[in-house]
Scaffold this active site. Sequence first.
Site, PDB file in Angstrom:
ATOM      1  N   SER A  64       0.811  -1.214   0.000  1.00  0.00           N
ATOM      2  CA  SER A  64       0.000   0.000   0.000  1.00  0.00           C
ATOM      3  C   SER A  64       0.843   1.263   0.000  1.00  0.00           C
ATOM      4  O   SER A  64       0.445   2.281  -0.557  1.00  0.00           O
ATOM      5  CB  SER A  64      -0.921   0.012   1.220  1.00  0.00           C
ATOM      6  OG  SER A  64      -0.166   0.079   2.427  1.00  0.00           O
ATOM      7  N   ASN A  65       2.024   1.206   0.640  1.00  0.00           N
ATOM      8  CA  ASN A  65       2.766   2.445   0.878  1.00  0.00           C
ATOM      9  C   ASN A  65       3.610   2.900  -0.301  1.00  0.00           C
ATOM     10  O   ASN A  65       4.103   4.021  -0.306  1.00  0.00           O
ATOM     11  CB  ASN A  65       3.641   2.304   2.131  1.00  0.00           C
ATOM     12  CG  ASN A  65       4.616   1.143   2.057  1.00  0.00           C
ATOM     13  OD1 ASN A  65       4.391   0.186   1.327  1.00  0.00           O
ATOM     14  ND2 ASN A  65       5.691   1.217   2.817  1.00  0.00           N
ATOM     15  N   LYS A  93      -1.838  -9.551  -7.375  1.00  0.00           N
ATOM     16  CA  LYS A  93      -2.988  -9.256  -6.516  1.00  0.00           C
ATOM     17  C   LYS A  93      -2.929  -7.775  -6.138  1.00  0.00           C
ATOM     18  O   LYS A  93      -2.035  -7.332  -5.429  1.00  0.00           O
ATOM     19  CB  LYS A  93      -2.941 -10.137  -5.258  1.00  0.00           C
ATOM     20  CG  LYS A  93      -3.789  -9.667  -4.068  1.00  0.00           C
ATOM     21  CD  LYS A  93      -5.266  -9.500  -4.380  1.00  0.00           C
ATOM     22  CE  LYS A  93      -6.044  -9.116  -3.104  1.00  0.00           C
ATOM     23  NZ  LYS A  93      -5.726  -7.758  -2.603  1.00  0.00           N
ATOM     24  N   GLU A 103       8.477  -9.713   2.358  1.00  0.00           N
ATOM     25  CA  GLU A 103       9.080  -8.633   3.158  1.00  0.00           C
ATOM     26  C   GLU A 103       8.018  -8.174   4.145  1.00  0.00           C
ATOM     27  O   GLU A 103       6.970  -7.664   3.748  1.00  0.00           O
ATOM     28  CB  GLU A 103       9.517  -7.468   2.265  1.00  0.00           C
ATOM     29  CG  GLU A 103      10.205  -6.378   3.055  1.00  0.00           C
ATOM     30  CD  GLU A 103      10.221  -5.056   2.321  1.00  0.00           C
ATOM     31  OE1 GLU A 103       9.883  -4.035   2.948  1.00  0.00           O
ATOM     32  OE2 GLU A 103      10.555  -5.053   1.121  1.00  0.00           O
ATOM     33  N   CYS A 128       9.092   0.982   5.303  1.00  0.00           N
ATOM     34  CA  CYS A 128       9.556  -0.175   6.065  1.00  0.00           C
ATOM     35  C   CYS A 128      10.977   0.022   6.577  1.00  0.00           C
ATOM     36  O   CYS A 128      11.434  -0.745   7.425  1.00  0.00           O
ATOM     37  CB  CYS A 128       9.469  -1.441   5.216  1.00  0.00           C
ATOM     38  SG  CYS A 128      10.544  -1.422   3.792  1.00  0.00           S
TER      39      CYS A 128
END
Length: 495
Positions: A122-123, A148, A227, A264
């Site tokens: 998403s980020n 996906k 990840e 992250c």
Amino acid sequence: MNTTIEELNARVEAAHGAFEKGRAADPQVRASWLEAVATGLENGGSALVELASRETHLSTPRLEGELKRTVFQLRLFAEEIRQGEHFDATIDHADARWGMGPRPDLRRVNVPLGVVAVFGASNFPFAFSVMGGDSASALAAGCAVVHKAHDGHRQLAARTAETVMAALDGAGAPSGLFSLVNGRPAAEALVDHPLIKAIGFTGSTAGGRALFDRAAARPEPVPFFGELGGINAVFVTRGAWESRRSEIVNGYFSSFTMGMGQFCTKPGLLFVPAGGRDEVRRLLSDALSGFSPAELLSERLHHGFREAVEQLRDKAGVDVLVEGDFAATPAPTLLHTTPAAVRRDPSILRQEMFGPASVVVEYGDESELAALAGMLEGQLTTTLQAEPDDDVTELAARLTDVSGRVLWNGWPTGVTVSYAQHHGGPYPATTSATTSVGTAAIRRFLRPVAYQSFPEARLPEPLRDANPWNVPQRVDGEWRGRGRVANSPSIEGPR
């Protein structure tokens, strides 16, 4: 609209058919497919960025930079596969005088796995999504991809996928080489599908672990390259603190608030010498005065951020250093703790707060740092802020044990796409020993096959003595054809 199971099955079967047709494409042809996708994304960039801005709350400059990184990565991978080192072509000619007895003709080459399922993040709606690192490296390896889409930017995912598929069709790639699916039922069926041979994932620890377990529970388990995140601890020696604490605090603040702390590689822990708490608070408060908050990516992430901060804040031995908030555009939160508290409760060092929050740990003596580093779980990155004459040998060794990238006097929120990059780390940072960024990411989606005593004409091109693809070969222990270097520049990108 969610993809039905029937539609999912049709797309996976089409992807398998495309893989079978395209698996033997030579590196020049495959590289041209990647370059066509890069050009398609570049040409459609303005519309894609506008759509991404509407769906994600991210700024136009940030999205333009991310799209530039994505296009660059595709072209870098194209150049990499043209060079052919990813084949690891190795030839041992028959040798009647081999030291352990007569040796047959043996030749080994890396071949693509098959259809790869990729779950977007998403980020990073471009760099780690539809045509991000996992999709690009799988295509470069010779695989087909079923992606996906992340629910956080479905419209952008659909438009990006349309652009990718049109570019591949225009370049003559087999139909079905890339496709998109939506929804949780399709996601679960994708992991379970027997034609899926590997999975790439970027996202949360909980979501990634659930998919990892599901992939392992299949009748035929498949590699899961996940990840899952990390804390990215930063250790500051006393010498560095005394000589440049203001610089360190300002760099730390800029790094953990970059992208509203939704990277992250955000530094979630800062270890500093005890006694400077008031000054840390003052310096951080000064930095905060010029900070412009923004919305987080989604309501779900906002809720998770608040829950994580409150859970950590309420632990014994943790207090608030700089009070933030959970407004629609949240102000950063800084928590504080001590080595004594984390020894009693090591989970303090393991709580990821996906948003603008971090923890300062005040230590008493540098001799504590190696043991504290040993309490960390697997990290994507760890950082040393130190002076040249500081004795950090033991600490650096511990950081190497727990992380995939160790920085010296830098900040982790910049992950260049290049040859030596490693973006991974011990679990729970990732579920494998591989990288998801850089040219080495291509090798995740390959496996070695050895051919024994095959006629020359029946060997894959990289293993033939004539070497029609002109790739590097290791022949009877000696490398031939290595040393060709791409002239592509690297480009920094936050992650």
